[in-house]
Design an enzyme around this catalytic site. Structure first.
Site, PDB file in Angstrom:
ATOM      1  N   ASP A 104       6.367   0.951  -2.837  1.00  0.00           N
ATOM      2  CA  ASP A 104       6.911   0.867  -1.475  1.00  0.00           C
ATOM      3  C   ASP A 104       6.933  -0.589  -1.005  1.00  0.00           C
ATOM      4  OD1 ASP A 104       7.081   1.640   1.593  1.00  0.00           O
ATOM      5  OD2 ASP A 104       7.406   3.511   0.494  1.00  0.00           O
ATOM      6  N   ASP A 105       6.898  -0.763   0.285  1.00  0.00           N
ATOM      7  CA  ASP A 105       7.014  -2.057   0.963  1.00  0.00           C
ATOM      8  C   ASP A 105       5.991  -3.086   0.419  1.00  0.00           C
ATOM      9  OD1 ASP A 105       7.729  -3.893   2.834  1.00  0.00           O
ATOM     10  OD2 ASP A 105       7.455  -2.578   4.561  1.00  0.00           O
ATOM     11  N   LYS A 142      14.383   3.701  -2.654  1.00  0.00           N
ATOM     12  CA  LYS A 142      14.073   4.256  -1.332  1.00  0.00           C
ATOM     13  C   LYS A 142      14.638   3.294  -0.302  1.00  0.00           C
ATOM     14  CE  LYS A 142      10.193   5.345   1.737  1.00  0.00           C
ATOM     15  NZ  LYS A 142       8.741   5.523   1.825  1.00  0.00           N
ATOM     16  N   TRP A 143      15.694   3.722   0.374  1.00  0.00           N
ATOM     17  CA  TRP A 143      16.428   2.850   1.304  1.00  0.00           C
ATOM     18  C   TRP A 143      15.954   3.167   2.720  1.00  0.00           C
ATOM     19  CZ3 TRP A 143      21.303   0.189  -0.156  1.00  0.00           C
ATOM     20  CH2 TRP A 143      21.939  -0.425   0.924  1.00  0.00           C
ATOM     21  N   ASP A 144      15.205   2.233   3.312  1.00  0.00           N
ATOM     22  CA  ASP A 144      14.548   2.491   4.597  1.00  0.00           C
ATOM     23  C   ASP A 144      15.308   1.808   5.738  1.00  0.00           C
ATOM     24  OD1 ASP A 144      12.586   3.349   6.344  1.00  0.00           O
ATOM     25  OD2 ASP A 144      10.919   2.459   5.243  1.00  0.00           O
ATOM     26  N   MET A 145      14.988   2.157   6.957  1.00  0.00           N
ATOM     27  CA  MET A 145      15.534   1.483   8.136  1.00  0.00           C
ATOM     28  C   MET A 145      14.581   1.743   9.296  1.00  0.00           C
ATOM     29  SD  MET A 145      19.025   1.986  10.192  1.00  0.00           S
ATOM     30  CE  MET A 145      19.768   0.652  11.072  1.00  0.00           C
ATOM     31  N   ASN A 146      13.856   0.713   9.693  1.00  0.00           N
ATOM     32  CA  ASN A 146      12.716   0.957  10.566  1.00  0.00           C
ATOM     33  C   ASN A 146      12.874   0.562  12.021  1.00  0.00           C
ATOM     34  OD1 ASN A 146      10.627   2.274   8.995  1.00  0.00           O
ATOM     35  ND2 ASN A 146      10.881   0.523   7.642  1.00  0.00           N
ATOM     36  N   ASP A 193       7.549  10.662   8.716  1.00  0.00           N
ATOM     37  CA  ASP A 193       6.363   9.884   8.347  1.00  0.00           C
ATOM     38  C   ASP A 193       5.097  10.691   8.616  1.00  0.00           C
ATOM     39  OD1 ASP A 193       7.509   7.638   7.347  1.00  0.00           O
ATOM     40  OD2 ASP A 193       7.336   6.439   9.160  1.00  0.00           O
TER      41      ASP A 193
HETATM   42  C1  DGJ Z   1       8.642   3.651   6.942  1.00  0.00           C
HETATM   43  C2  DGJ Z   1       8.660   4.722   5.902  1.00  0.00           C
HETATM   44  O1  DGJ Z   1       8.929   5.951   6.479  1.00  0.00           O
HETATM   45  C3  DGJ Z   1       7.333   4.704   5.140  1.00  0.00           C
HETATM   46  O2  DGJ Z   1       7.297   5.749   4.219  1.00  0.00           O
HETATM   47  C4  DGJ Z   1       7.174   3.359   4.480  1.00  0.00           C
HETATM   48  O3  DGJ Z   1       8.167   3.203   3.511  1.00  0.00           O
HETATM   49  C5  DGJ Z   1       7.267   2.245   5.503  1.00  0.00           C
HETATM   50  N1  DGJ Z   1       8.449   2.358   6.316  1.00  0.00           N
HETATM   51  C6  DGJ Z   1       7.245   0.896   4.832  1.00  0.00           C
HETATM   52  O4  DGJ Z   1       7.431  -0.138   5.703  1.00  0.00           O
END
Ligand code: DGJ
Length: 699
Positions: free
Chosen positions: A343-344, A453-457, A525
């Site tokens: 992951d990150d 795993k393509w994230d967007m936070n 999450d």
């Molecule tokens: C949000 C994701 O939902 C988590 O599973 C993890 O990948 C974090 N971002 C990492 O910054």
């Protein structure tokens, strides 16, 4: 069965699926009106022809009261329009007239043209007959020499049969609390479900179900379905008029939207999926599941079973390095895990969430050999390797931002609001798209990566594009989604072996548009199995188990939920492990190994079978089952929580089995399919909370 029929005498089109029919036609006045949606009828002549609703007063024109198939804003029409536009001479309405159609196989296209201006609208339909669903979309073409400003362009409408009352089923939620099921009778008003956040959102999800009089159950009753395949700002309006017309419209949100349609250009609205069943909510969901499994998921990996994955996030957060990840990989492989996802934290100056996003280069302090040593190690253990990325974002503390401060959405005289210390990159820009494509392509070319795993936070704020012409600046909402879709499609074409997962801080970007381009999604999450059960229940209304990645973690106050419970909850979807594996003792590892092995045996049924929500998550007993396509095998998961007053679990009545066949329910003896469905099984739990997994096989 002909999927598309045309009754020439009455100018009526009938779209037929295995069990349903959808009809619309031209009224004597030339209005294109919906006439029927329900069970398939024996004869073409059974379907009602198009007729305008009788005029009531000077306040309501007949078209405005009638279910127009694709209503434009003009005349005295006050319900939600599908299209609203302004022409270059400042005329602000659109008057659409029928101009022809073409049909072939499962597809129909009906052409409308403005009465005075060179604007063409094509209504496109595609019948998914096997799933009792129909895809609708609209494409607007500027056939003139002057630009046209589009202010609203929806995908289409759905009209449940006229009735006194309907109930709306939808989901709402928040970060770590997505997909909460909501049910309410429709008021005589307009209900708007939407996202203005730039992504699909945690707060609402673009699908609805409507049941007449609120009388449908899981197993019976008339249910209409609507689901939009779109991952940006969306809107679904559900309107009940004083004339007992219920009208559902769906498409790109018109909030802060405007699109300058240049001469010769076209704008295609995302697909809106509609469906109907008389078999209740369970069947409505299974239609959507089958549609995803048979038509939507990217073809390359559609038929493959998803692997059991391990994800490093909970174990290490940003603190990843070669040695530690190799040790974690050893531990993961020893449990039978098949895909190891880092992951990150592996790139740029990424030691926390304040820096590094945008710099998609391996951090050499943490990984002196690049990723190659770790990947070789993971592959040597027999696992695939997966990697986390968040391409649409940038931290101000990054080389990318220092080089290109103008690459983010912004209003020049406003400070950009940092959420999680990051800004959103402007994917309307070609140079940004090119940078992201090249960064991801390079990673996938240089490394043996099988999973992204393509994230967007974060969501959008200050969505300005100062370099663009003022009249085109509001296009960013749609252009961003186009950019995202385009980059992922190109990457998939160049790297067909790679699976893609969509994540946006959990379930913030889950929709049918994403599922056309991503093989699976992260639903939340929140990995506390107790919270997760209702999240997964809501998720299952629209989305199938195969795409729902679900992890076993340490979350949920260790000791309060047995390990089996956490596993069983995650095994109802696409199983993953997210726990710090070094916190497990030998006994826990042994149990985990056995449960992972068991999941591998049942996953063809969970991932490709039919899902039945047997008991919802409101009471102490929750039960869900999956039945294989041949109905020869099933698995039942039951969960018991917070039993009160000494209550004992009630029998769980199965569904979807072969009535006359004899089955063996592991640990519960032999029963006919009919007995399993009428008498049921009473699960026995070792404690409260407790869970069981019961395998059922034809003898
Ligand atoms: C949000 C994701 O939902 C988590 O599973 C993890 O990948 C974090 N971002 C990492 O910054």
């Amino acid at each position: 069965m002909e999927m598309i029929q045309f009754d020439q005498d009455r100018n009526l089109w009938v779209l037929q699926t295995e069990n349903t029919a959808y009809a619309f036609g031209l009224s004597a006045e030339g209005a294109l009106c919906h006439t029927y949606y329900g069970p398939r009828l024996p004869f073409l002549s059974d379907y009602p022809g198009a007729r305008l609703y009788p005029e009531q007063s000077s306040f309501d024109c007949r078209e405005g009261l009638s279910p127009e198939e694709y209503m434009s804003w003009c005349d005295s029409k006050y319900t939600e329009p599908c299209i609203k536009a302004t022409f270059s001479d400042h005329t602000r309405d659109v008057v659409l007239k029928y101009a022809g159609f073409s049909a072939e196989g499962d597809s129909l296209s009906v052409t409308l043209r403005d009465a005075a201006y060179p604007l063409r609208v094509e209504l496109r339909y595609r019948v998914a007959a096997d799933c009792d669903l129909i895809e609708k979309s609209a494409c607007v073409v500027n056939e003139g020499t002057e630009p046209v400003r589009l202010e609203q362009i929806l995908s289409g409408s759905l009209f449940p049969a006229r009735s006194d009352a309907y109930r709306l089923t939808s989901v709402s939620g928040k970060w770590a609390g997505e997909f909460q099921l909501r049910r309410a009778m429709l008021p005589d008003a307009k209900t708007v479900l939407e996202s203005r956040r730039g992504t699909t959102s945690h707060g609402a999800n673009p699908f609805v179900m409507l049941d007449e009089n609120g009388s449908a159950t899981e197993t019976g009753g008339r249910v209409y379905v609507g689901a939009l395949a779109y991952s940006g700002n969306w809107k679904i309006t559900v309107e009940k008029t004083s004339f007992r017309m219920v009208k559902v419209c769906a498409g790109v949100n018109d909030f802060d939207f405007a699109w300058l349609l240049e001469p010769g250009a076209s704008f295609t609205a995302p697909p809106f999926l509609i469906g109907y069943t008389e078999k209740g909510f369970g069947a409505a969901s299974r239609m959507l599941h089958a549609y995803q499994l048979n038509h939507v998921l990217p073809a390359g990996h559609r038929g493959e079973l998803r692997k059991v994955l391990y994800n490093s996030w909970e174990a290490r957060l940003f603190d990843v390095n070669e040695e530690e990840q190799c040790r974690l990989a050893d531990a993961a492989a020893s449990l039978g895990i098949e895909l190891f996802v880092m992951d990150d934290g592996w790139f740029g100056a990424r030691d926390n969430d304040r820096a590094g996003l945008g710099d998609w280069f391996v951090n050499r302090r943490k990984f002196p050999n690049g990723l190659s040593k770790l990947i070789r190690h993971v592959n040597g253990l027999g696992m695939d390797f997966g990697l986390w990325v968040e391409p649409e974002m940038v931290n101000p503390d990054s080389d990318l931002y220092r080089r290109h401060p103008g690459w983010v959405y912004r209003f020049e005289n406003r400070p950009g609001n940092l959420r999680r210390n990051q800004l959103v990159l402007n994917l309307a820009r070609e140079d940004v798209r090119a940078y992201l494509y090249e960064s991801m392509d390079r990673l996938l070319t240089e490394n043996n990566i099988q999973f992204i795993k393509w994230d967007m936070n974060r969501n959008f704020s200050e969505p300005g594009y100062p370099e663009e012409a003022p009249e085109k600046q509001r296009e960013i909402w749609v252009r961003h989604v186009e950019g995202l879709y385009g980059i992922v499609e190109r990457l998939r074409a160049a790297h067909p072996g790679v699976l893609f997962q969509s994540c946006s801080g959990g379930g913030g970007r889950v929709d049918l548009g994403v599922l056309r381009r991503f093989d699976q999604v992260w639903a939340s999450d929140n990995t506390n199995a107790s919270d997760r059960l209702p999240i997964q229940e809501g998720f299952s209304y629209a989305y199938c188990a195969k795409v729902m990645e679900s992890w076993v973690t340490g979350s949920s106050a260790p000791g309060t939920l047995p390990l089996e419970f956490r596993f069983h909850c995650a095994m109802t979807g696409n199983l993953g492990i997210g726990v710090d594996l070094f916190q497990w003792d030998d006994a826990q590892r042994e149990k985990a190994r056995a449960l992972i092995a068991e999941y591998k045996q049942i996953r063809p049924i969970v991932q490709h079978g039919r899902q039945y929500r047997l008991m919802g998550t409101q009471g102490p007993l929750t039960a869900v089952s999956y039945v294989g396509a041949e109905r020869d095998r099933a698995v039942l998961f039951a969960f018991w929580q917070h039993g009160r007053f000494g209550d004992r679990p009630l029998p769980v009545r199965l569904q979807g089995l072969d009535e006359t066949a004899l089955y063996e329910a592991e640990g519960y003896g032999r029963m006919s399919g009919k007995a399993l469905m009428c008498v049921g099984l009473t699960p026995e739990f070792a404690g409260d909370p407790g869970s069981v997994l019961i395998r059922i096989e034809k003898v």
